[in-house]
Enzyme design. Structure first.
Site, PDB file in Angstrom:
ATOM      1  N   GLN A 177      37.452  44.984  33.598  1.00 41.18           N
ATOM      2  CA  GLN A 177      37.941  45.730  34.763  1.00 41.18           C
ATOM      3  C   GLN A 177      39.036  44.931  35.463  1.00 41.18           C
ATOM      4  OE1 GLN A 177      34.401  47.541  37.094  1.00 41.18           O
ATOM      5  NE2 GLN A 177      33.564  45.872  35.906  1.00 41.18           N
TER       6      GLN A 177
ATOM      7  N   VAL B 153      42.463  42.931  36.258  1.00 42.92           N
ATOM      8  CA  VAL B 153      43.874  43.181  35.988  1.00 42.92           C
ATOM      9  C   VAL B 153      44.596  41.868  35.691  1.00 42.92           C
ATOM     10  CG1 VAL B 153      43.865  45.318  37.301  1.00 42.92           C
ATOM     11  CG2 VAL B 153      44.441  43.203  38.481  1.00 42.92           C
TER      12      VAL B 153
ATOM     13  N   HIS C 202      41.301  49.028  33.888  1.00 43.43           N
ATOM     14  CA  HIS C 202      41.896  49.282  35.205  1.00 43.43           C
ATOM     15  C   HIS C 202      43.350  48.827  35.293  1.00 43.43           C
ATOM     16  CE1 HIS C 202      37.638  49.449  37.195  1.00 43.43           C
ATOM     17  NE2 HIS C 202      37.954  50.567  36.567  1.00 43.43           N
TER      18      HIS C 202
ATOM     19  N   CYS D 234      63.111  53.299  37.079  1.00 42.52           N
ATOM     20  CA  CYS D 234      63.059  53.787  35.702  1.00 42.52           C
ATOM     21  C   CYS D 234      64.368  54.517  35.387  1.00 42.52           C
ATOM     22  CB  CYS D 234      61.868  54.742  35.631  1.00 42.52           C
ATOM     23  SG  CYS D 234      61.653  55.595  34.080  1.00 42.52           S
TER      24      CYS D 234
ATOM     25  N   GLY E 176      29.698  39.455  35.861  1.00 49.13           N
ATOM     26  CA  GLY E 176      30.440  39.366  37.126  1.00 49.13           C
ATOM     27  C   GLY E 176      31.003  40.656  37.661  1.00 49.13           C
TER      28      GLY E 176
ATOM     29  N   SER F  34      29.858  44.065  40.275  1.00 52.99           N
ATOM     30  CA  SER F  34      28.826  44.434  41.245  1.00 52.99           C
ATOM     31  C   SER F  34      28.106  45.732  40.902  1.00 52.99           C
ATOM     32  CB  SER F  34      29.444  44.543  42.631  1.00 52.99           C
ATOM     33  OG  SER F  34      30.516  45.453  42.607  1.00 52.99           O
TER      34      SER F  34
ATOM     35  N   GLU G 169      24.051  37.023  41.334  1.00 51.04           N
ATOM     36  CA  GLU G 169      23.074  37.889  42.003  1.00 51.04           C
ATOM     37  C   GLU G 169      22.958  39.176  41.198  1.00 51.04           C
ATOM     38  OE1 GLU G 169      25.037  38.243  45.735  1.00 51.04           O
ATOM     39  OE2 GLU G 169      26.701  39.324  44.843  1.00 51.04           O
TER      40      GLU G 169
HETATM   41  P1  NAD Z   1      33.205  43.042  42.731  1.00 55.17           P
HETATM   42  O1  NAD Z   1      33.974  42.143  43.652  1.00 55.17           O
HETATM   43  O2  NAD Z   1      32.720  44.347  43.241  1.00 55.17           O
HETATM   44  O3  NAD Z   1      31.948  42.230  42.249  1.00 55.17           O
HETATM   45  C1  NAD Z   1      32.099  40.899  41.843  1.00 55.17           C
HETATM   46  C2  NAD Z   1      30.792  40.464  41.266  1.00 55.17           C
HETATM   47  O4  NAD Z   1      30.988  39.174  40.726  1.00 55.17           O
HETATM   48  C3  NAD Z   1      29.663  40.379  42.281  1.00 55.17           C
HETATM   49  O5  NAD Z   1      28.554  41.083  41.787  1.00 55.17           O
HETATM   50  C4  NAD Z   1      29.367  38.877  42.351  1.00 55.17           C
HETATM   51  O6  NAD Z   1      27.978  38.607  42.506  1.00 55.17           O
HETATM   52  C5  NAD Z   1      29.856  38.410  41.012  1.00 55.17           C
HETATM   53  N1  NAD Z   1      30.273  36.999  40.965  1.00 55.17           N
HETATM   54  C6  NAD Z   1      30.796  36.235  41.948  1.00 55.17           C
HETATM   55  N2  NAD Z   1      31.043  34.987  41.487  1.00 55.17           N
HETATM   56  C7  NAD Z   1      30.671  34.987  40.182  1.00 55.17           C
HETATM   57  C8  NAD Z   1      30.683  33.996  39.166  1.00 55.17           C
HETATM   58  N3  NAD Z   1      31.112  32.751  39.385  1.00 55.17           N
HETATM   59  N4  NAD Z   1      30.224  34.342  37.923  1.00 55.17           N
HETATM   60  C9  NAD Z   1      29.771  35.607  37.679  1.00 55.17           C
HETATM   61  N5  NAD Z   1      29.741  36.564  38.611  1.00 55.17           N
HETATM   62  C10 NAD Z   1      30.190  36.261  39.842  1.00 55.17           C
HETATM   63  O7  NAD Z   1      34.076  43.191  41.414  1.00 55.17           O
HETATM   64  P2  NAD Z   1      34.109  44.297  40.331  1.00 55.17           P
HETATM   65  O8  NAD Z   1      32.757  44.862  40.147  1.00 55.17           O
HETATM   66  O9  NAD Z   1      34.843  43.752  39.163  1.00 55.17           O
HETATM   67  O10 NAD Z   1      35.039  45.353  41.097  1.00 55.17           O
HETATM   68  C11 NAD Z   1      35.729  46.179  40.432  1.00 55.17           C
HETATM   69  C12 NAD Z   1      37.235  46.161  40.757  1.00 55.17           C
HETATM   70  O11 NAD Z   1      37.859  45.037  41.373  1.00 55.17           O
HETATM   71  C13 NAD Z   1      37.921  46.238  39.468  1.00 55.17           C
HETATM   72  O12 NAD Z   1      38.500  47.481  39.423  1.00 55.17           O
HETATM   73  C14 NAD Z   1      39.000  45.213  39.381  1.00 55.17           C
HETATM   74  O13 NAD Z   1      40.164  45.796  38.871  1.00 55.17           O
HETATM   75  C15 NAD Z   1      39.158  44.781  40.771  1.00 55.17           C
HETATM   76  N6  NAD Z   1      39.472  43.351  40.906  1.00 55.17           N
HETATM   77  C16 NAD Z   1      40.045  42.606  39.892  1.00 55.17           C
HETATM   78  C17 NAD Z   1      40.282  41.246  40.059  1.00 55.17           C
HETATM   79  C18 NAD Z   1      40.914  40.431  38.963  1.00 55.17           C
HETATM   80  O14 NAD Z   1      41.631  40.968  38.127  1.00 55.17           O
HETATM   81  N7  NAD Z   1      40.664  39.117  38.905  1.00 55.17           N
HETATM   82  C19 NAD Z   1      39.935  40.624  41.256  1.00 55.17           C
HETATM   83  C20 NAD Z   1      39.358  41.415  42.254  1.00 55.17           C
HETATM   84  C21 NAD Z   1      39.133  42.768  42.075  1.00 55.17           C
END
Ligand code: NAD
Length: 237
Positions: free
Chosen positions: A95, A97, A113, A145, A182, A184, A210
Site C-alpha cells: 500500500q 507509495v 496505491h 501533459c 505494518g 492498521s 499492535e
Molecule cells: P497506518 O498508518 O494506518 O497503519 C500503520 C500500521 O503500522 C499500524 O497498525 C502500526 O501499528 C504499524 N506499525 C508501526 N510501526 C511499525 C513497525 N516498526 N513495524 C510494523 N508495523 C508497524 O498505515 P496503512 O494501514 O498502511 O495505511 C494505509 C495508507 O497510508 C496507504 O494507503 C498508504 O498509501 C499510506 N501511507 C504510505 C506511506 C509510505 O509509502 N511509506 C506512509 C504513510 C501512509
C-alpha cells in the site's frame, strides 16, 4: 516464533506504512489521524486536487524528499531475500507509495496505491504515467501533459480505485500463506485481503507492534517491529 514455508506454499505479502516506519517515514495514522502533519482528507482526495493543487503537490513533493533521504530497513531486505528463495511462489502487494521495497531488491511487486516517483496527467487522456522524482517548490513548476492537463501525483486518492486489483485477487486466490506487515486494517479494500485469503484456505499471519483492526481474521499475530521480527522469522522446508 517461526513460520514454516513448505515447497508447496505460495506466499502473498501485503505491506503498509508500518514497514517503512523504521526507515524514518511516518505512518499514516500514527496516533492522531495525520500523515506527516497533514490531515489526509485535505490532501489525498480528488476534491483536494481540484480545490488546492498547490497544497497537494507541496505534500507529495515533501514526501518525495523524505523518501529520497530514507533507506530500506531489515524488514524490506528480509522480504526481498524471501522472494529470492521462492522463485515463482512469492508476490508482494504494497500500500506504500515509497520505493523502499524496490531499493531492497524486491521485483515481483505491485503498488496498489500508486508510486511517489511517478506523475500522470490529471485528465484521463490515455497517456501512461511517467517517472518523476522532482520536488516542486511551487505549482508553476509542475509540468503539463501534451494534452494540456497538469500532471498530478500517480497516487490513488481516497475514493479512487486501487491499481492491479484483478492481478491481486488472482494472486490471493492462489496463495496458501498470507503475510500482512505494518498496516492498521483500516483502509479498504486492502483490509479485506485477509478475509479473501482465509476463504481460499490460506494461513494468515500479521506482523506489527499492535494487533490491527481486522486482527480476528488472522490465524497468527506476531507482535513486534517489522525490522526486528521479519529477519529470521521464516523456516523454509
Ligand atoms: P497506518 O498508518 O494506518 O497503519 C500503520 C500500521 O503500522 C499500524 O497498525 C502500526 O501499528 C504499524 N506499525 C508501526 N510501526 C511499525 C513497525 N516498526 N513495524 C510494523 N508495523 C508497524 O498505515 P496503512 O494501514 O498502511 O495505511 C494505509 C495508507 O497510508 C496507504 O494507503 C498508504 O498509501 C499510506 N501511507 C504510505 C506511506 C509510505 O509509502 N511509506 C506512509 C504513510 C501512509
Amino acid at each position: 516464533m517461526s513460520i514454516s514455508i513448505s515447497p508447496s506454499d505460495r506466499v502473498f505479502v501485503l505491506t503498509g506504512a508500518g514497514i517503512s516506519a523504521e526507515s524514518g517515514l511516518p505512518t499514516f495514522r500514527a496516533s492522531d489521524g495525520l500523515w506527516a502533519g497533514y490531515k489526509v482528507e485535505e490532501i489525498c482526495t480528488p476534491e483536494a486536487l481540484r480545490r488546492n493543487p498547490a497544497l497537494v503537490w507541496d505534500f507529495y513533493s515533501r514526501r518525495r524528499a523524505d523518501c529520497a533521504r530514507a533507506a530500506p530497513n531489515p524488514a524490506h531486505i528480509a522480504l526481498a531475500q524471501l522472494e529470492a528463495q521462492l522463485p515463482g511462489r512469492f508476490f508482494l502487494c504494497t500500500q506504500n507509495v515509497d520505493d523502499l521495497h524496490e531499493r531492497a531488491g524486491s521485483h515481483h511487486l505491485v503498488h496498489m496505491h500508486g508510486e511517489l516517483a511517478k506523475s500522470r496527467c490529471e485528465h484521463e487522456c490515455g497517456r501512461l504515467p511517467v517517472e518523476d522524482h522532482a520536488v516542486y517548490a511551487s505549482l508553476d513548476q509542475v509540468p503539463h501533459c501534451a494534452c494540456g492537463g497538469r500532471m498530478r501525483p500517480h497516487i490513488v486518492f481516497f475514493g479512487e480505485i486501487p491499481f492491479e486489483m484483478r492481478r491481486i485477487e488472482r494472486e490471493i486466490s492462489e496463495s496458501t500463506l498470507m503475510l500482512v506487515v505494518g498496516t492498521s486494517g483500516s483502509v479498504y479494500p486492502a483490509a479485506n485481503f485477509v478475509h479473501w485469503a482465509r476463504q481460499a484456505g490460506a494461513r494468515t499471519v500479521y506482523i506489527g507492534p499492535e494487533p490491527p483492526l481486522n486482527a480476528s481474521a488472522f490465524t497468527h499475530i506476531v507482535e513486534g517491529k517489522a525490522g526486528q521480527v521479519l529477519p529470521g522469522l521464516f523456516t523454509l522446508a
